[in-house]
Design an enzyme around this catalytic site. Structure first.
Site, mmCIF file in Angstrom:
data_model
loop_
_atom_site.group_PDB
_atom_site.id
_atom_site.type_symbol
_atom_site.label_atom_id
_atom_site.label_comp_id
_atom_site.label_asym_id
_atom_site.label_seq_id
_atom_site.Cartn_x
_atom_site.Cartn_y
_atom_site.Cartn_z
ATOM 1 N N LYS A 37 29.306 -22.508 -13.397
ATOM 2 C CA LYS A 37 28.290 -22.667 -12.359
ATOM 3 C C LYS A 37 28.941 -23.093 -11.044
ATOM 4 C CE LYS A 37 24.641 -23.893 -15.711
ATOM 5 N NZ LYS A 37 23.583 -24.881 -16.048
ATOM 6 N N TYR B 60 17.157 -16.610 -16.006
ATOM 7 C CA TYR B 60 16.465 -17.852 -16.365
ATOM 8 C C TYR B 60 14.956 -17.658 -16.556
ATOM 9 C CZ TYR B 60 20.621 -20.804 -15.636
ATOM 10 O OH TYR B 60 21.862 -21.409 -15.737
ATOM 11 N N ASN C 35 25.685 -29.057 -14.594
ATOM 12 C CA ASN C 35 26.441 -29.332 -15.824
ATOM 13 C C ASN C 35 27.514 -28.278 -16.113
ATOM 14 O OD1 ASN C 35 24.770 -27.274 -16.510
ATOM 15 N ND2 ASN C 35 23.567 -28.417 -18.006
ATOM 16 N N HIS D 165 27.259 -22.393 -18.337
ATOM 17 C CA HIS D 165 26.187 -21.796 -19.138
ATOM 18 C C HIS D 165 26.844 -21.054 -20.293
ATOM 19 C CE1 HIS D 165 22.781 -19.270 -20.327
ATOM 20 N NE2 HIS D 165 23.672 -18.290 -20.395
ATOM 21 N N GLU E 298 21.946 -11.113 -21.674
ATOM 22 C CA GLU E 298 22.633 -11.711 -20.520
ATOM 23 C C GLU E 298 23.902 -10.934 -20.154
ATOM 24 O OE1 GLU E 298 23.155 -15.799 -21.701
ATOM 25 O OE2 GLU E 298 20.987 -16.201 -21.627
HETATM 26 P P1 IDP Z 1 21.529 -25.160 -21.591
HETATM 27 O O1 IDP Z 1 22.259 -24.738 -20.327
HETATM 28 O O2 IDP Z 1 22.187 -26.350 -22.224
HETATM 29 O O3 IDP Z 1 21.282 -24.022 -22.541
HETATM 30 P P2 IDP Z 1 18.716 -24.939 -20.867
HETATM 31 O O4 IDP Z 1 17.633 -25.722 -21.547
HETATM 32 O O5 IDP Z 1 18.830 -23.487 -21.158
HETATM 33 O O6 IDP Z 1 20.096 -25.707 -21.131
HETATM 34 O O7 IDP Z 1 18.467 -25.155 -19.306
HETATM 35 C C1 IDP Z 1 19.131 -24.345 -18.351
HETATM 36 C C2 IDP Z 1 19.737 -25.255 -17.290
HETATM 37 O O8 IDP Z 1 18.662 -25.914 -16.570
HETATM 38 C C3 IDP Z 1 20.579 -26.411 -17.811
HETATM 39 O O9 IDP Z 1 21.918 -26.044 -18.086
HETATM 40 C C4 IDP Z 1 20.488 -27.406 -16.684
HETATM 41 O O10 IDP Z 1 21.330 -27.026 -15.589
HETATM 42 C C5 IDP Z 1 19.034 -27.242 -16.249
HETATM 43 N N1 IDP Z 1 18.132 -28.153 -16.961
HETATM 44 C C6 IDP Z 1 17.629 -28.001 -18.217
HETATM 45 N N2 IDP Z 1 16.789 -28.998 -18.542
HETATM 46 C C7 IDP Z 1 16.722 -29.797 -17.454
HETATM 47 C C8 IDP Z 1 16.014 -31.013 -17.168
HETATM 48 O O11 IDP Z 1 15.241 -31.533 -17.985
HETATM 49 N N3 IDP Z 1 16.222 -31.576 -15.950
HETATM 50 C C9 IDP Z 1 17.055 -31.027 -15.025
HETATM 51 N N4 IDP Z 1 17.743 -29.881 -15.243
HETATM 52 C C10 IDP Z 1 17.596 -29.278 -16.443
HETATM 53 MG MG MG Z 2 20.161 -22.256 -22.111
#
Ligand code: IDP
Ligand code: MG
Length: 138
Positions: free
Chosen positions: A11, A51, A118, A121, A132
């Site tokens: 990212k 997304y 974070n 992905h 994807e």
């Molecule tokens: P993942 O990347 O661990 O699979 P996902 O639930 O698919 O997590 O969410 C996509 C992205 O959205 C996450 O990597 C993170 O950047 C963001 N995200 C997910 N849940 C939250 C939240 O509760 N608060 C803020 N950002 C979130």
């Molecule tokens: Mg995800």
């Protein structure tokens, strides 16, 4: 049986912080193959498709804006059980509590923003990976 493949994204926070090499090195050191790589700033349309499952959630718009904020490195990564394996390398979504030893646990933190930055992905299932990889690599 064809080798499994997954989509990994570094990212914009990972690219901006100069962590691309370290992250790709962890993938290679684990034994997975980097099949293809590209670096570009994704357009909103691509991110909306990528997304789609999160549309309507409070972090959706901040997530899309964040992902459009700079270059992303997209990687096609191959290996037996790589989908599950990369998710394990990445660690859990929230970097504060992601296990030490993982990419998010070692290199990430919470910056107090509306979306978790974070670093990476990884596709979460064979269906997601196929969808994807089609979006990002065509
Ligand atoms: P993942 O990347 O661990 O699979 P996902 O639930 O698919 O997590 O969410 C996509 C992205 O959205 C996450 O990597 C993170 O950047 C963001 N995200 C997910 N849940 C939250 C939240 O509760 N608060 C803020 N950002 C979130
Ligand atoms: Mg995800």
């Amino acid at each position: 049986m064809a080798t499994e493949e997954t989509l990994v994204l570094i990212k914009p926070d990972g690219v901006r912080r100069g962590l691309t090499g370290q992250i790709l090195a962890r993938i290679e050191a684990k034994g997975y193959e980097l099949v293809d790589l590209k670096k570009f700033t994704p357009a909103r349309g691509l991110l909306a498709e990528h997304y789609a499952e999160h549309e309507g959630k409070p972090f959706y718009e901040p997530l899309v804006e964040f992902m459009m904020s700079g270059d992303v490195v997209a990687a096609r990564v191959a290996g037996h059980r790589v989908i599950e394996g990369f998710r394990s390398l990445a660690g859990s979504t929230e970097p504060t509590t992601a296990a030490p030893g993982t990419i998010r646990g070692d290199l990430g933190r919470d910056w107090g923003l509306k979306v978790q930055q974070n670093l990476v992905h990884g596709s979460d299932s064979p269906e997601s990976a196929a969808r994807e990889l089609g979006l990002w690599f065509g």
